[in-house]
Write a protein that holds these residues in place. Structure first.
Motif, short mmCIF file in Angstrom:
data_model
loop_
_atom_site.label_atom_id
_atom_site.label_comp_id
_atom_site.label_asym_id
_atom_site.label_seq_id
_atom_site.Cartn_x
_atom_site.Cartn_y
_atom_site.Cartn_z
N THR A 14 0.85 -1.18 0.00
CA THR A 14 0.00 0.00 0.00
C THR A 14 0.89 1.23 0.00
N CYS A 15 0.31 2.36 -0.34
CA CYS A 15 1.09 3.60 -0.39
C CYS A 15 1.63 3.98 0.98
N ARG A 16 0.86 3.71 2.03
CA ARG A 16 1.34 4.02 3.37
C ARG A 16 2.47 3.09 3.80
N GLN A 17 2.42 1.84 3.37
CA GLN A 17 3.52 0.92 3.67
C GLN A 17 4.80 1.36 2.98
N VAL A 18 4.67 1.81 1.74
CA VAL A 18 5.84 2.33 1.02
C VAL A 18 6.40 3.54 1.75
N LEU A 19 5.51 4.43 2.19
CA LEU A 19 5.94 5.62 2.93
C LEU A 19 6.67 5.24 4.21
N VAL A 171 -1.08 14.53 6.87
CA VAL A 171 -1.92 14.34 5.69
C VAL A 171 -1.93 12.90 5.19
N TRP A 172 -1.08 12.03 5.74
CA TRP A 172 -0.99 10.67 5.24
C TRP A 172 -1.43 9.59 6.25
N ILE A 173 -1.29 9.87 7.52
CA ILE A 173 -1.51 8.84 8.53
C ILE A 173 -2.72 9.15 9.39
N PRO A 234 -2.43 12.03 -0.36
CA PRO A 234 -3.07 10.90 -1.04
C PRO A 234 -3.74 11.32 -2.35
N ALA A 235 -4.29 12.54 -2.40
CA ALA A 235 -4.96 13.01 -3.61
C ALA A 235 -4.01 13.16 -4.78
N GLU A 236 -2.73 13.40 -4.52
CA GLU A 236 -1.75 13.60 -5.57
C GLU A 236 -1.06 12.30 -6.00
N HIS A 237 -1.30 11.22 -5.28
CA HIS A 237 -0.61 9.96 -5.57
C HIS A 237 -1.26 9.26 -6.77
N PRO A 238 -0.49 8.96 -7.81
CA PRO A 238 -1.09 8.36 -9.02
C PRO A 238 -1.43 6.88 -8.87
N ARG A 239 -0.91 6.23 -7.84
CA ARG A 239 -1.09 4.79 -7.71
C ARG A 239 -2.04 4.39 -6.60
N ILE A 240 -2.43 5.29 -5.76
CA ILE A 240 -3.23 4.96 -4.59
C ILE A 240 -4.63 4.47 -4.99
N SER A 241 -5.11 3.48 -4.27
CA SER A 241 -6.45 2.98 -4.54
C SER A 241 -7.48 3.92 -3.94
N ALA A 242 -8.69 3.88 -4.51
CA ALA A 242 -9.77 4.73 -4.00
C ALA A 242 -10.09 4.38 -2.55
N GLU A 243 -9.98 3.10 -2.22
CA GLU A 243 -10.28 2.65 -0.86
C GLU A 243 -9.29 3.23 0.15
N GLU A 244 -7.99 3.14 -0.19
CA GLU A 244 -6.98 3.66 0.74
C GLU A 244 -7.08 5.17 0.86
N ARG A 245 -7.30 5.85 -0.24
CA ARG A 245 -7.43 7.31 -0.20
C ARG A 245 -8.62 7.74 0.65
N GLU A 247 -10.09 6.09 3.02
CA GLU A 247 -9.84 5.75 4.42
C GLU A 247 -9.00 6.82 5.11
N ILE A 248 -7.95 7.27 4.42
CA ILE A 248 -7.06 8.29 4.98
C ILE A 248 -7.78 9.62 5.12
N GLU A 249 -8.42 10.06 4.04
CA GLU A 249 -9.03 11.39 4.04
C GLU A 249 -10.20 11.50 5.00
N SER A 250 -10.98 10.42 5.15
CA SER A 250 -12.09 10.47 6.10
C SER A 250 -11.61 10.47 7.53
N ALA A 251 -10.45 9.81 7.77
CA ALA A 251 -9.92 9.74 9.13
C ALA A 251 -9.30 11.05 9.58
N ILE A 252 -8.68 11.78 8.66
CA ILE A 252 -7.99 13.02 9.06
C ILE A 252 -8.81 14.27 8.79
N GLY A 253 -9.99 14.13 8.17
CA GLY A 253 -10.76 15.30 7.75
C GLY A 253 -11.19 16.21 8.87
#
Length: 497
Positions: A14-19, A171-173, A234-245, A247-253
């Motif tokens: 996942t993008c967060r694991q890569v980060l 913005v990511w975690i 997450p919004a700028e990441h070209p590979r992130i899945s809609a589900e992961e994005r 999840e992140i954005e709703s949690a930090i909003g």
């Protein structure tokens, strides 16, 4: 083609694991770029003279105030006539110049990361630092002043890297996973455990120049990969899945503003007790860490007649232990918060007390038991091990109380703590100058105990895990107040600003 390859490899994660992986290796290399010179200088000079108080803190730790890494460098491949004739003053100047730049960019680096993004600040800091590291051999052959300037500029860039991680985290975690992510910063301790033996091997088998080419080269490669696989949001990441994005954005909003605040509420920050709880506790924790790590070789040498630096494994154990504790405590803290067992405030205070107050009580034990070699080593090692739990305590607390200004808060805290190495070295120098007795070291231990306990008490009294009202300040000229704790998608009038 290269970017496609990297993205296909990253596709397994996942993008967060890569980060997470990139941040871990980033801080390992960050430490390597910082201390490679302090290790290499042992064999770069024709005669290692005693260094005076006030030098680079890692130099004091690694050199043991004049004790060399003889076990790894006695049979060095470097001929004596190829070494530099730098006296103690010149060595101290080169070692200490790192902090001239380092303290200048802690606070500006945190704020810059809030404005343009932590990915850019952290990535470009490491990129510039790696290029400077590759130039250090040339600077050394030019003149020691060139090394002084280069090390100061190196510190300038690396100083901005640490506070840059907090805005990236914001913005990511998701909030309930941030302790685990902040633990990645303690990979610098893991870097210490790895850097020392690797540099020792390179010095022994290849030559001192290889230390800078290897560490600088690895950091350069890391920097290139960082910009290929890590993105600002997450919004700028070209590979992130809609589900992961989602999840992140709703949690930090609820805590991070859709549009970055255009100004810093400095008055609110400087008058905020929770902010000062972080700043004071971080200062106390780092002061204690520097004193324990840096002065342990001196204490062992003069009081217990034992050179701890002769055992490479023993030298690395405290660093490894601190990283292990950071990871374990952070996972536990986030688990307890997710389960509702502990509130964020309770978790931060409990783990801060465990990580900072407990070492204070251990220093009191050291006052009475420190003449025993076994007790002394055990207490010092345990104190460093427990201190790793700061990642579950105050270290990520700026993200709880003000994620929009977490870089600024950490920059404030790290600016103060950066002086810890100087102050601790000066303190020990004054107390033990021409009087290396156990009685004088007991005074050092009492001071450490007081600093640890007072610093952690400040956090217990003023610390909190609650979002602060000034995290989302109204824009200048807008007198409306933002309702804190309400997701931004439920604040259309404010979010559209």
């Amino acid at each position: 083609m290269v970017s496609i390859t990297f993205f296909s490899i990253a596709g397994w994660l996942t993008c967060r694991q890569v980060l997470n992986i990139m941040v871990i290796f980033g801080f390992m290399l960050n430490y390597a770029l910082r201390v490679n010179f302090t290790i290499a200088i042992v064999v770069m000079v024709k005669a290692v003279k005693n260094l005076t108080a006030g030098t680079d803190d890692e130099a004091l730790a690694l050199l043991g105030n004049g004790t060399s890494l003889a076990t790894t460098t006695e049979q060095s491949v470097i001929p004596e006539d190829a070494k530099f004739e730098w006296d103690a003053y010149q060595q101290n100047l080169m070692l200490g110049s790192f902090f001239w730049g380092y303290v200048l960019t802690e606070l500006p680096g945190g704020r810059l990361a809030e404005v343009i993004g932590g990915r850019r600040v952290f990535g470009y800091s490491m990129l510039c630092a790696s290029l400077l590291t590759l130039l250090l051999p040339l600077a050394a052959y030019t003149d020691y002043i060139a090394v002084v300037i280069l090390r100061a500029v190196l510190g300038f860039f690396l100083g901005a890297s640490w506070p840059a991680i907090h805005p990236l985290t914001a913005v990511w975690i998701p909030p309930m996973d941030r302790s685990k992510f902040i633990a990645n910063m303690m990979a610098s301790s893991l870097g210490a455990a790895v850097t020392m033996p690797i540099c020792g091997f390179l010095l022994d088998k290849v030559g001192w120049q290889s230390v800078f080419y290897v560490t600088g080269g690895l950091a350069l490669v890391w920097s290139i990969i960082w910009f290929l696989v890590v993105f600002e949001t997450p919004a700028e990441h070209p590979r992130i899945s809609a589900e992961e994005r989602n999840e992140i954005e709703s949690a930090i909003g609820a805590s991070v503003k859709a549009k970055k605040p255009t100004y810093v509420p400095w008055k609110s920050i400087f008058t905020s007790p929770p902010v000062w709880a972080i700043v004071l506790t971080h200062g106390a924790s780092v002061f204690g860490f520097f004193t324990v790590v840096n002065q342990l070789p001196t204490y062992m040498k003069y009081i217990l007649n034992f050179n701890i630096k002769e055992n490479g494994l023993l030298s690395s154990l405290p660093y490894l232990g601190k990283y292990v504790m950071a990871v374990m405590s952070s996972h536990l803290a986030d688990h307890l918060r997710k389960q509702g067992t502990l509130s964020t405030t309770a978790a931060r205070k409990i783990f801060t007390a465990f990580a900072v107050m407990t070492p204070g009580f251990l220093m009191i034990v050291q006052v009475y038991m420190g003449e025993s070699r076994a007790w002394a080593v055990s207490i010092f090692t345990l104190a460093l091990f427990l201190n790793g739990a700061v990642t579950a305590g105050y270290l990520g607390n700026g993200l709880d109380i003000a994620p929009n200004f977490s870089g600024t808060i950490f920059g404030m805290a790290n600016t103060l703590s950066s002086f810890g190495g100087f102050v601790s070295a000066y303190m020990v120098g004054v107390l033990t100058n021409e009087n290396q007795s156990y009685g004088q070291w007991q005074i050092v231990f009492w001071i450490l105990a007081i600093v640890y306990i007072v610093g952690s008490s400040a956090y217990l009294l003023m610390g909190t895990g609650e979002l602060q009202a000034w995290n989302n300040p109204p824009e200048k000229g807008d007198h409306r107040e933002t309702e804190e704790g309400v997701p931004l998608n439920q604040q259309p009038a404010i979010a559209s600003k």
